[in-house]
Design a protein around this motif. Structure first.
Motif, PDB file in Angstrom:
ATOM      1  N   LEU A 147      22.315  -0.783  -7.606  1.00  0.00           N
ATOM      2  CA  LEU A 147      21.989   0.350  -8.016  1.00  0.00           C
ATOM      3  C   LEU A 147      21.266   1.018  -7.365  1.00  0.00           C
ATOM      4  O   LEU A 147      19.376  -0.084  -6.701  1.00  0.00           O
ATOM      5  CB  LEU A 147      21.218   1.652  -8.769  1.00  0.00           C
ATOM      6  N   GLY A 148      20.764   2.310  -6.003  1.00  0.00           N
ATOM      7  CA  GLY A 148      19.174   2.411  -5.223  1.00  0.00           C
ATOM      8  C   GLY A 148      19.403   1.433  -3.753  1.00  0.00           C
ATOM      9  O   GLY A 148      18.784   1.914  -3.009  1.00  0.00           O
ATOM     10  N   SER A 149      20.209   0.768  -3.845  1.00  0.00           N
ATOM     11  CA  SER A 149      20.021  -0.051  -2.650  1.00  0.00           C
ATOM     12  C   SER A 149      20.392   0.918  -1.335  1.00  0.00           C
ATOM     13  O   SER A 149      21.274   1.706  -1.257  1.00  0.00           O
ATOM     14  CB  SER A 149      20.759  -1.420  -2.430  1.00  0.00           C
ATOM     15  N   ALA A 150      19.800   0.183   0.067  1.00  0.00           N
ATOM     16  CA  ALA A 150      20.016   1.135   1.104  1.00  0.00           C
ATOM     17  C   ALA A 150      19.780   0.163   2.409  1.00  0.00           C
ATOM     18  O   ALA A 150      18.927  -0.765   2.867  1.00  0.00           O
ATOM     19  CB  ALA A 150      18.972   2.179   1.128  1.00  0.00           C
ATOM     20  N   ALA A 154      17.151  -3.501 -20.973  1.00  0.00           N
ATOM     21  CA  ALA A 154      16.264  -2.150 -20.196  1.00  0.00           C
ATOM     22  C   ALA A 154      16.669  -1.974 -18.976  1.00  0.00           C
ATOM     23  O   ALA A 154      16.519  -0.426 -18.751  1.00  0.00           O
ATOM     24  CB  ALA A 154      14.857  -3.398 -19.869  1.00  0.00           C
ATOM     25  N   ILE A 155      17.441  -2.436 -18.092  1.00  0.00           N
ATOM     26  CA  ILE A 155      17.969  -2.579 -16.699  1.00  0.00           C
ATOM     27  C   ILE A 155      18.578  -1.258 -16.977  1.00  0.00           C
ATOM     28  O   ILE A 155      19.281  -0.206 -16.019  1.00  0.00           O
ATOM     29  CB  ILE A 155      17.971  -3.814 -15.926  1.00  0.00           C
ATOM     30  N   ASP A 156      19.944  -1.337 -17.618  1.00  0.00           N
ATOM     31  CA  ASP A 156      20.629  -0.648 -17.995  1.00  0.00           C
ATOM     32  C   ASP A 156      20.346   0.824 -18.124  1.00  0.00           C
ATOM     33  O   ASP A 156      20.864   1.890 -18.199  1.00  0.00           O
ATOM     34  CB  ASP A 156      21.255  -0.784 -19.189  1.00  0.00           C
ATOM     35  N   ARG A 157      19.219   0.704 -19.417  1.00  0.00           N
ATOM     36  CA  ARG A 157      18.766   2.372 -18.751  1.00  0.00           C
ATOM     37  C   ARG A 157      18.105   2.748 -17.857  1.00  0.00           C
ATOM     38  O   ARG A 157      18.260   4.225 -18.081  1.00  0.00           O
ATOM     39  CB  ARG A 157      16.997   2.082 -19.943  1.00  0.00           C
ATOM     40  N   ILE A 158      17.976   2.094 -16.833  1.00  0.00           N
ATOM     41  CA  ILE A 158      17.145   2.564 -15.532  1.00  0.00           C
ATOM     42  C   ILE A 158      18.686   3.143 -15.227  1.00  0.00           C
ATOM     43  O   ILE A 158      18.786   4.134 -14.350  1.00  0.00           O
ATOM     44  CB  ILE A 158      16.624   1.258 -14.895  1.00  0.00           C
ATOM     45  N   TYR A 159      19.326   2.239 -14.811  1.00  0.00           N
ATOM     46  CA  TYR A 159      20.834   2.975 -14.204  1.00  0.00           C
ATOM     47  C   TYR A 159      21.142   4.743 -14.976  1.00  0.00           C
ATOM     48  O   TYR A 159      22.048   5.151 -14.561  1.00  0.00           O
ATOM     49  CB  TYR A 159      22.061   1.977 -15.081  1.00  0.00           C
ATOM     50  N   GLU A 160      21.428   3.907 -16.654  1.00  0.00           N
ATOM     51  CA  GLU A 160      21.879   5.354 -16.761  1.00  0.00           C
ATOM     52  C   GLU A 160      20.951   6.356 -16.576  1.00  0.00           C
ATOM     53  O   GLU A 160      21.652   7.008 -16.338  1.00  0.00           O
ATOM     54  CB  GLU A 160      22.210   5.118 -18.462  1.00  0.00           C
ATOM     55  N   ALA A 161      19.653   6.119 -16.980  1.00  0.00           N
ATOM     56  CA  ALA A 161      18.744   7.403 -16.212  1.00  0.00           C
ATOM     57  C   ALA A 161      19.705   7.545 -14.881  1.00  0.00           C
ATOM     58  O   ALA A 161      19.003   8.625 -14.212  1.00  0.00           O
ATOM     59  CB  ALA A 161      17.262   7.491 -16.289  1.00  0.00           C
ATOM     60  N   HIS A 162      20.146   7.226 -14.291  1.00  0.00           N
ATOM     61  CA  HIS A 162      20.259   7.542 -12.517  1.00  0.00           C
ATOM     62  C   HIS A 162      21.490   6.971 -11.976  1.00  0.00           C
ATOM     63  O   HIS A 162      22.487   7.501 -11.522  1.00  0.00           O
ATOM     64  CB  HIS A 162      19.698   6.653 -11.314  1.00  0.00           C
ATOM     65  N   ASP A 204       0.731  -0.839  -0.143  1.00  0.00           N
ATOM     66  CA  ASP A 204      -0.101  -0.089   0.101  1.00  0.00           C
ATOM     67  C   ASP A 204       1.035   1.510  -0.040  1.00  0.00           C
ATOM     68  O   ASP A 204       0.757   2.275  -1.180  1.00  0.00           O
ATOM     69  CB  ASP A 204      -0.700  -0.135   1.150  1.00  0.00           C
ATOM     70  N   ARG A 205       1.825   1.241   0.662  1.00  0.00           N
ATOM     71  CA  ARG A 205       3.191   2.008   0.829  1.00  0.00           C
ATOM     72  C   ARG A 205       4.351   1.355   0.642  1.00  0.00           C
ATOM     73  O   ARG A 205       4.538   0.878   1.377  1.00  0.00           O
ATOM     74  CB  ARG A 205       2.612   2.892   1.847  1.00  0.00           C
ATOM     75  N   THR A 206       4.824   1.821  -0.006  1.00  0.00           N
ATOM     76  CA  THR A 206       6.139   1.922   0.043  1.00  0.00           C
ATOM     77  C   THR A 206       7.674   2.424  -0.645  1.00  0.00           C
ATOM     78  O   THR A 206       7.145   3.598  -0.918  1.00  0.00           O
ATOM     79  CB  THR A 206       6.552   1.352  -1.698  1.00  0.00           C
ATOM     80  N   ILE A 207       8.615   2.473   1.211  1.00  0.00           N
ATOM     81  CA  ILE A 207       9.479   3.528   0.902  1.00  0.00           C
ATOM     82  C   ILE A 207      10.480   2.952   0.275  1.00  0.00           C
ATOM     83  O   ILE A 207      10.674   1.932   0.702  1.00  0.00           O
ATOM     84  CB  ILE A 207       9.489   3.634   2.669  1.00  0.00           C
ATOM     85  N   ALA A 208      11.224   3.711  -0.943  1.00  0.00           N
ATOM     86  CA  ALA A 208      12.352   2.830  -0.888  1.00  0.00           C
ATOM     87  C   ALA A 208      13.367   4.365  -1.670  1.00  0.00           C
ATOM     88  O   ALA A 208      12.536   5.767  -1.787  1.00  0.00           O
ATOM     89  CB  ALA A 208      12.203   2.107  -1.730  1.00  0.00           C
ATOM     90  N   THR A 209      14.829   3.932  -2.337  1.00  0.00           N
ATOM     91  CA  THR A 209      15.260   5.396  -2.894  1.00  0.00           C
ATOM     92  C   THR A 209      15.049   5.211  -4.802  1.00  0.00           C
ATOM     93  O   THR A 209      13.448   4.116  -4.751  1.00  0.00           O
ATOM     94  CB  THR A 209      16.557   4.967  -3.168  1.00  0.00           C
ATOM     95  N   ALA A 210      14.561   6.841  -4.785  1.00  0.00           N
ATOM     96  CA  ALA A 210      14.059   6.986  -5.859  1.00  0.00           C
ATOM     97  C   ALA A 210      14.631   5.578  -7.155  1.00  0.00           C
ATOM     98  O   ALA A 210      13.740   5.389  -7.722  1.00  0.00           O
ATOM     99  CB  ALA A 210      14.261   7.991  -7.056  1.00  0.00           C
ATOM    100  N   ALA A 211      15.562   5.492  -7.318  1.00  0.00           N
ATOM    101  CA  ALA A 211      16.531   4.291  -8.161  1.00  0.00           C
ATOM    102  C   ALA A 211      15.529   3.002  -7.820  1.00  0.00           C
ATOM    103  O   ALA A 211      15.213   2.178  -9.235  1.00  0.00           O
ATOM    104  CB  ALA A 211      17.685   4.068  -7.973  1.00  0.00           C
ATOM    105  N   ALA A 225      -1.849   2.566  -4.276  1.00  0.00           N
ATOM    106  CA  ALA A 225      -0.715   2.943  -3.167  1.00  0.00           C
ATOM    107  C   ALA A 225      -0.146   3.588  -3.723  1.00  0.00           C
ATOM    108  O   ALA A 225       0.330   4.577  -4.594  1.00  0.00           O
ATOM    109  CB  ALA A 225      -0.281   1.362  -4.262  1.00  0.00           C
ATOM    110  N   GLU A 226       1.420   4.101  -2.732  1.00  0.00           N
ATOM    111  CA  GLU A 226       1.414   5.488  -2.743  1.00  0.00           C
ATOM    112  C   GLU A 226       3.277   5.105  -2.677  1.00  0.00           C
ATOM    113  O   GLU A 226       3.582   3.640  -1.875  1.00  0.00           O
ATOM    114  CB  GLU A 226       1.387   6.287  -1.708  1.00  0.00           C
ATOM    115  N   HIS A 227       3.983   5.767  -3.360  1.00  0.00           N
ATOM    116  CA  HIS A 227       5.197   5.795  -3.641  1.00  0.00           C
ATOM    117  C   HIS A 227       5.574   6.413  -3.278  1.00  0.00           C
ATOM    118  O   HIS A 227       5.476   7.363  -3.015  1.00  0.00           O
ATOM    119  CB  HIS A 227       6.182   5.337  -4.503  1.00  0.00           C
ATOM    120  N   LEU A 228       7.049   6.256  -1.436  1.00  0.00           N
ATOM    121  CA  LEU A 228       7.460   7.677  -1.132  1.00  0.00           C
ATOM    122  C   LEU A 228       9.095   7.141  -1.418  1.00  0.00           C
ATOM    123  O   LEU A 228       9.067   6.518  -0.697  1.00  0.00           O
ATOM    124  CB  LEU A 228       6.666   7.195   0.298  1.00  0.00           C
ATOM    125  N   PRO A 229       9.614   8.082  -2.635  1.00  0.00           N
ATOM    126  CA  PRO A 229      10.789   8.199  -2.105  1.00  0.00           C
ATOM    127  C   PRO A 229      11.727   8.904  -1.076  1.00  0.00           C
ATOM    128  O   PRO A 229      11.144   9.795  -1.001  1.00  0.00           O
ATOM    129  CB  PRO A 229      10.691   9.482  -3.667  1.00  0.00           C
TER     130      PRO A 229
END
Ligand SMILES: [Zn+2]
Length: 332
Positions: A97-100, A206-214, A45-52, A70-74
């Motif tokens: 990438l983005g792991s916290a 497809a995942i590379d492109r998300i990495y590049e965007a970050h 319902d609510r997800t807390i994570a980094t933007a990546a 559902a809410e995404h809370l970066p």
């Protein structure tokens, strides 16, 4: 004995007395997601994570359905914020990438840290892990056995490069088997940074492109094309897709798998020419050193070799035990 400030219930971690779950595999009212590997994500319902991590989750699970609200809370690293009576703060985990990691400050001021999957070594395509000071630490134990000691990463990368050079000079295509999220981008960042032309399976692309965007540069990395045979290029593909249609133009191959489990020996890697212990997890000595560095008075180990890692921590004088299922605690 004082109850742990995090409990394990039906395989899911949560902070008792609050709605907060950690890397829950079932849908939860509110969950912190440490990173986007499949065994750590679900639709909450609510997800807390980094933007990546949120971007990688949307890629894997699709956009949250509007009717579910559902809410995404970066959340950014080292930017504390409130959640009810709790204060949360994320620290880089160095895994993908983005792991916290997450530090929770409870109502009474006690702090509890949860590492998620952790890699304290440098990972080229992920944020470098930082030490998360806390009083109680929940520590992942994937490579928790004393025999898991990785060679220096620079040595492993050089060995992979030597394998690639040998294959190319023999006129074969070096094919590296790597998990599509994390391991693939790490080897691609290294090889493409060293000037190698690389081709990747579309799922990796497809995942590379998300990495590049970050902000992770992967120059010279292109997707495999159905009509183009790779020539003088390195191919990176998840092992289970080695013989998928996208790979049909890859001719004479020389194959290597990239995984920390390579330390367990070649018997795990039948059908490949080589295995290299490139890991995105901390090894045994690094886990011990990390627990010490946090200053934690009490450590709970989870996932993997939790019993053995807790025993090793106790031998170092650290109060440690594996985190047990809540149902088992109630029976004690
Ligand atoms: Zn992971």
């Amino acid at each position: 004995m004082r109850a742990p400030p995090i409990e394990l219930s039906r395989g899911d971690l949560r902070v008792p007395g609050t709605p907060l779950h950690l890397d829950a595999r079932r849908r939860s009212p509110c969950a912190f997601v440490s990173h986007a590997h499949g065994d750590h994500i679900a639709r909450h319902d609510r997800t807390i994570a980094t933007a990546a991590t949120l971007a990688l989750m949307v890629h894997r699970l699709g956009e949250p359905k509007r009717q579910t609200k559902a809410e995404h809370l970066p959340a950014g690293y080292r930017q504390p914020f409130g959640l009810g009576e709790l204060t949360l703060e994320l620290f880089p985990a160095g895994h993908v990438l983005g792991s916290a990691q997450l530090r929770v400050t409870l109502k009474d001021g006690r702090t509890v840290g949860y590492t998620g999957d952790l890699c304290t070594d440098t990972v080229q395509a992920a944020e470098r892990a930082e030490v998360m000071p806390c009083e109680t630490l929940v520590l992942e134990s994937t490579f928790g056995l004393p025999r898991y000691v990785f060679p220096p990463k620079a040595e492993t990368l050089l060995a992979i490069r030597g394998f690639v050079d040998d294959a190319l000079s023999d006129g074969a295509t070096p094919v590296l088997y790597a998990y599509s999220l994390g391991k693939a981008q790490e080897i691609l960042a290294y090889l493409s940074g060293a000037g190698y032309a690389c081709r990747v399976h579309p799922v990796v692309h497809a995942i590379d492109r998300i990495y590049e965007a970050h902000g992770v540069a992967l120059p010279g990395v292109r997707p495999l094309e159905p009509e183009v045979a790779p020539a003088g290029e390195v191919v990176v593909v998840p092992q289970q897709l080695a013989w998928s249609p996208a790979m049909k133009r890859v001719g004479r191959r020389r194959t290597a798998v990239l995984t920390g489990w390579a330390l367990d020996g070649a018997r795990h890697f039948r059908g490949v020419d080589a295995a290299f212990p490139l890991s995105d997890h901390a090894d045994h000595p690094s886990l011990l050193a990390y627990a010490r560095a946090t200053g934690a008075e009490r450590v709970f180990t989870v996932h993997g070799h939790a019993d053995e890692l807790a025993a090793a921590l106790r031998r170092e004088g650290i109060r440690a035990q594996p985190l047990r299922e809540q149902s088992q605690l109630e029976l004690l």
